[in-house]
Write a protein that holds these residues in place. Sequence first.
Motif, PDB file in Angstrom:
ATOM      1  N   VAL A  27       0.818  -1.214   0.000  1.00  0.00           N
ATOM      2  CA  VAL A  27       0.000   0.000   0.000  1.00  0.00           C
ATOM      3  C   VAL A  27       0.852   1.265   0.000  1.00  0.00           C
ATOM      4  CG1 VAL A  27      -0.346   0.119   2.511  1.00  0.00           C
ATOM      5  CG2 VAL A  27      -2.046   1.127   0.953  1.00  0.00           C
ATOM      6  N   ASP A  28       1.959   1.286   0.752  1.00  0.00           N
ATOM      7  CA  ASP A  28       2.789   2.491   0.778  1.00  0.00           C
ATOM      8  C   ASP A  28       3.413   2.781  -0.581  1.00  0.00           C
ATOM      9  OD1 ASP A  28       2.266   3.146   3.411  1.00  0.00           O
ATOM     10  OD2 ASP A  28       3.972   2.004   4.182  1.00  0.00           O
ATOM     11  N   ALA A  29       3.884   1.750  -1.259  1.00  0.00           N
ATOM     12  CA  ALA A  29       4.481   1.947  -2.587  1.00  0.00           C
ATOM     13  C   ALA A  29       3.437   2.450  -3.575  1.00  0.00           C
ATOM     14  CB  ALA A  29       5.105   0.644  -3.083  1.00  0.00           C
ATOM     15  N   VAL A  30       2.236   1.871  -3.524  1.00  0.00           N
ATOM     16  CA  VAL A  30       1.179   2.291  -4.451  1.00  0.00           C
ATOM     17  C   VAL A  30       0.713   3.699  -4.121  1.00  0.00           C
ATOM     18  CG1 VAL A  30      -1.181   1.823  -5.229  1.00  0.00           C
ATOM     19  CG2 VAL A  30       0.447  -0.048  -4.983  1.00  0.00           C
ATOM     20  N   LEU A  31       0.530   4.009  -2.840  1.00  0.00           N
ATOM     21  CA  LEU A  31       0.105   5.362  -2.462  1.00  0.00           C
ATOM     22  C   LEU A  31       1.166   6.383  -2.860  1.00  0.00           C
ATOM     23  CD1 LEU A  31      -2.167   6.992  -1.237  1.00  0.00           C
ATOM     24  CD2 LEU A  31      -1.133   6.626   1.008  1.00  0.00           C
ATOM     25  N   GLY A  32       2.441   6.031  -2.713  1.00  0.00           N
ATOM     26  CA  GLY A  32       3.512   6.926  -3.166  1.00  0.00           C
ATOM     27  C   GLY A  32       3.460   7.147  -4.664  1.00  0.00           C
ATOM     28  N   PHE A  33       3.246   6.074  -5.409  1.00  0.00           N
ATOM     29  CA  PHE A  33       3.114   6.149  -6.865  1.00  0.00           C
ATOM     30  C   PHE A  33       1.984   7.109  -7.237  1.00  0.00           C
ATOM     31  CE2 PHE A  33       1.288   4.600 -10.844  1.00  0.00           C
ATOM     32  CZ  PHE A  33       2.402   4.366 -11.629  1.00  0.00           C
ATOM     33  N   ASP A  40      -4.703  15.822  -5.070  1.00  0.00           N
ATOM     34  CA  ASP A  40      -5.917  15.805  -4.255  1.00  0.00           C
ATOM     35  C   ASP A  40      -5.898  14.580  -3.347  1.00  0.00           C
ATOM     36  OD1 ASP A  40      -8.516  15.346  -3.268  1.00  0.00           O
ATOM     37  OD2 ASP A  40      -9.476  16.087  -5.085  1.00  0.00           O
ATOM     38  N   PRO A  41      -5.911  14.759  -2.011  1.00  0.00           N
ATOM     39  CA  PRO A  41      -5.836  13.605  -1.123  1.00  0.00           C
ATOM     40  C   PRO A  41      -7.016  12.640  -1.276  1.00  0.00           C
ATOM     41  CG  PRO A  41      -6.163  15.624   0.151  1.00  0.00           C
ATOM     42  CD  PRO A  41      -5.953  16.019  -1.280  1.00  0.00           C
ATOM     43  N   HIS A  42      -8.209  13.159  -1.530  1.00  0.00           N
ATOM     44  CA  HIS A  42      -9.365  12.282  -1.726  1.00  0.00           C
ATOM     45  C   HIS A  42      -9.186  11.434  -2.987  1.00  0.00           C
ATOM     46  CE1 HIS A  42     -11.817  14.000   1.462  1.00  0.00           C
ATOM     47  NE2 HIS A  42     -11.417  15.188   1.061  1.00  0.00           N
ATOM     48  N   LEU A  43      -8.728  12.069  -4.059  1.00  0.00           N
ATOM     49  CA  LEU A  43      -8.499  11.351  -5.306  1.00  0.00           C
ATOM     50  C   LEU A  43      -7.393  10.309  -5.140  1.00  0.00           C
ATOM     51  CD1 LEU A  43      -9.102  10.935  -8.286  1.00  0.00           C
ATOM     52  CD2 LEU A  43      -7.533  12.837  -8.787  1.00  0.00           C
ATOM     53  N   ALA A  44      -6.325  10.665  -4.414  1.00  0.00           N
ATOM     54  CA  ALA A  44      -5.234   9.710  -4.172  1.00  0.00           C
ATOM     55  C   ALA A  44      -5.750   8.484  -3.426  1.00  0.00           C
ATOM     56  CB  ALA A  44      -4.101  10.382  -3.383  1.00  0.00           C
ATOM     57  N   ALA A  45      -6.582   8.692  -2.424  1.00  0.00           N
ATOM     58  CA  ALA A  45      -7.138   7.562  -1.668  1.00  0.00           C
ATOM     59  C   ALA A  45      -8.050   6.716  -2.559  1.00  0.00           C
ATOM     60  CB  ALA A  45      -7.906   8.074  -0.452  1.00  0.00           C
ATOM     61  N   ASP A  46      -8.885   7.370  -3.367  1.00  0.00           N
ATOM     62  CA  ASP A  46      -9.788   6.643  -4.268  1.00  0.00           C
ATOM     63  C   ASP A  46      -9.022   5.816  -5.294  1.00  0.00           C
ATOM     64  OD1 ASP A  46     -12.040   7.603  -3.029  1.00  0.00           O
ATOM     65  OD2 ASP A  46     -12.525   9.074  -4.578  1.00  0.00           O
ATOM     66  N   LEU A  47      -8.005   6.427  -5.920  1.00  0.00           N
ATOM     67  CA  LEU A  47      -7.241   5.717  -6.938  1.00  0.00           C
ATOM     68  C   LEU A  47      -6.463   4.545  -6.341  1.00  0.00           C
ATOM     69  CD1 LEU A  47      -5.995   8.712  -9.095  1.00  0.00           C
ATOM     70  CD2 LEU A  47      -7.667   6.975  -9.749  1.00  0.00           C
ATOM     71  N   THR A  48      -5.924   4.732  -5.144  1.00  0.00           N
ATOM     72  CA  THR A  48      -5.217   3.634  -4.488  1.00  0.00           C
ATOM     73  C   THR A  48      -6.172   2.473  -4.231  1.00  0.00           C
ATOM     74  OG1 THR A  48      -3.633   5.166  -3.505  1.00  0.00           O
ATOM     75  CG2 THR A  48      -3.837   3.003  -2.462  1.00  0.00           C
ATOM     76  N   ALA A  49      -7.367   2.792  -3.745  1.00  0.00           N
ATOM     77  CA  ALA A  49      -8.370   1.739  -3.526  1.00  0.00           C
ATOM     78  C   ALA A  49      -8.744   1.073  -4.847  1.00  0.00           C
ATOM     79  CB  ALA A  49      -9.608   2.333  -2.857  1.00  0.00           C
ATOM     80  N   ASP A  50      -8.913   1.869  -5.905  1.00  0.00           N
ATOM     81  CA  ASP A  50      -9.253   1.317  -7.220  1.00  0.00           C
ATOM     82  C   ASP A  50      -8.160   0.367  -7.722  1.00  0.00           C
ATOM     83  OD1 ASP A  50     -11.581   2.777  -7.218  1.00  0.00           O
ATOM     84  OD2 ASP A  50     -10.845   4.321  -8.615  1.00  0.00           O
ATOM     85  N   LEU A  53      -8.494  -2.877  -5.838  1.00  0.00           N
ATOM     86  CA  LEU A  53      -9.682  -3.591  -6.311  1.00  0.00           C
ATOM     87  C   LEU A  53      -9.411  -4.248  -7.663  1.00  0.00           C
ATOM     88  CD1 LEU A  53     -12.572  -1.171  -5.305  1.00  0.00           C
ATOM     89  CD2 LEU A  53     -12.094  -3.445  -4.371  1.00  0.00           C
ATOM     90  N   ALA A  54      -8.724  -3.509  -8.536  1.00  0.00           N
ATOM     91  CA  ALA A  54      -8.379  -4.081  -9.845  1.00  0.00           C
ATOM     92  C   ALA A  54      -7.420  -5.261  -9.682  1.00  0.00           C
ATOM     93  CB  ALA A  54      -7.755  -3.009 -10.743  1.00  0.00           C
ATOM     94  N   ALA A  55      -6.470  -5.147  -8.752  1.00  0.00           N
ATOM     95  CA  ALA A  55      -5.535  -6.251  -8.503  1.00  0.00           C
ATOM     96  C   ALA A  55      -6.288  -7.469  -7.979  1.00  0.00           C
ATOM     97  CB  ALA A  55      -4.459  -5.826  -7.504  1.00  0.00           C
ATOM     98  N   MET A  56      -7.226  -7.250  -7.084  1.00  0.00           N
ATOM     99  CA  MET A  56      -7.999  -8.358  -6.547  1.00  0.00           C
ATOM    100  C   MET A  56      -8.811  -9.017  -7.657  1.00  0.00           C
ATOM    101  SD  MET A  56     -10.436  -8.491  -3.134  1.00  0.00           S
ATOM    102  CE  MET A  56     -11.256  -6.994  -3.531  1.00  0.00           C
ATOM    103  N   GLY A  57      -9.365  -8.206  -8.555  1.00  0.00           N
ATOM    104  CA  GLY A  57     -10.161  -8.746  -9.645  1.00  0.00           C
ATOM    105  C   GLY A  57      -9.362  -9.496 -10.687  1.00  0.00           C
ATOM    106  N   SER A  58      -8.073  -9.157 -10.818  1.00  0.00           N
ATOM    107  CA  SER A  58      -7.276  -9.820 -11.853  1.00  0.00           C
ATOM    108  C   SER A  58      -6.185 -10.721 -11.278  1.00  0.00           C
ATOM    109  CB  SER A  58      -6.659  -8.768 -12.778  1.00  0.00           C
ATOM    110  OG  SER A  58      -5.772  -7.937 -12.063  1.00  0.00           O
ATOM    111  N   ALA A  59      -6.252 -11.039  -9.994  1.00  0.00           N
ATOM    112  CA  ALA A  59      -5.210 -11.867  -9.365  1.00  0.00           C
ATOM    113  C   ALA A  59      -5.086 -13.232 -10.023  1.00  0.00           C
ATOM    114  CB  ALA A  59      -5.493 -12.039  -7.872  1.00  0.00           C
ATOM    115  N   LYS A  60      -6.184 -13.777 -10.515  1.00  0.00           N
ATOM    116  CA  LYS A  60      -6.116 -15.092 -11.158  1.00  0.00           C
ATOM    117  C   LYS A  60      -5.333 -15.039 -12.465  1.00  0.00           C
ATOM    118  CE  LYS A  60     -10.213 -16.862  -9.003  1.00  0.00           C
ATOM    119  NZ  LYS A  60     -11.600 -17.236  -9.096  1.00  0.00           N
ATOM    120  N   GLY A  61      -5.200 -13.844 -13.052  1.00  0.00           N
ATOM    121  CA  GLY A  61      -4.461 -13.690 -14.292  1.00  0.00           C
ATOM    122  C   GLY A  61      -2.969 -13.478 -14.097  1.00  0.00           C
TER     123      GLY A  61
END
Length: 192
Positions: A27-33, A40-50, A53-61
């Motif tokens: 999470v720290d590496a992704v939030l730094g990225f 925008d701190p709200h946008l940074a938090a949203d994008l990190t969560a997104d 979520l995308a990683a969780m959805g594509s973990a099988k790939g």
Amino acid sequence: MRSPRQETGPPDLTTPEGFGAFYEEHVDAVLGFVTRRVADPHLAADLTADIFLAAMGSAKGYRQHRGVPVAWLFGIARNVLAGHARGRARESGALARLSGRRLLDDEDVAALEERIDAQRAFRDLAERHAALSEPLRAALDLVVVDELTPAEAAQALGVTQATIRVRLHRARRALRGAGPAAVTEPHVEAAR
């Protein structure tokens, strides 16, 4: 310099324990990225969560033979950020998206603002290298700022290691050179 990665593959992201371990590790590496690319701190938090979520959805790939999970995760992060940028270009006002945003408390906002302020020096440098072409900036950012190896950066960008080395050489040469010349790389793109 960072220590070598000991990763063997992402944990089972379908379990709370597996997702929690993967999230905590990265999470720290992704939030730094993300905070190096948005203010925008709200946008940074949203994008990190997104991104997670995308990683969780594509973990099988995920395919272990193609590289380490962090490079896979940074590839997902780049795709999420690019998708967000395309969406903002198509929609001048994203009011519908704002209504679904999780509200951050004052402590969360303060922590994100501190992190964003800490990245201000990087954003100033980013303005100086804005004349570089997007492929050169992407290679330079992944290797120098996000500390991926050239092999990991090549995986995240979907190019060869030779292409990454050429892009890094050209980007560094342009940053050392006099004047803000925009650098393009017609021969490298043909080599993809």
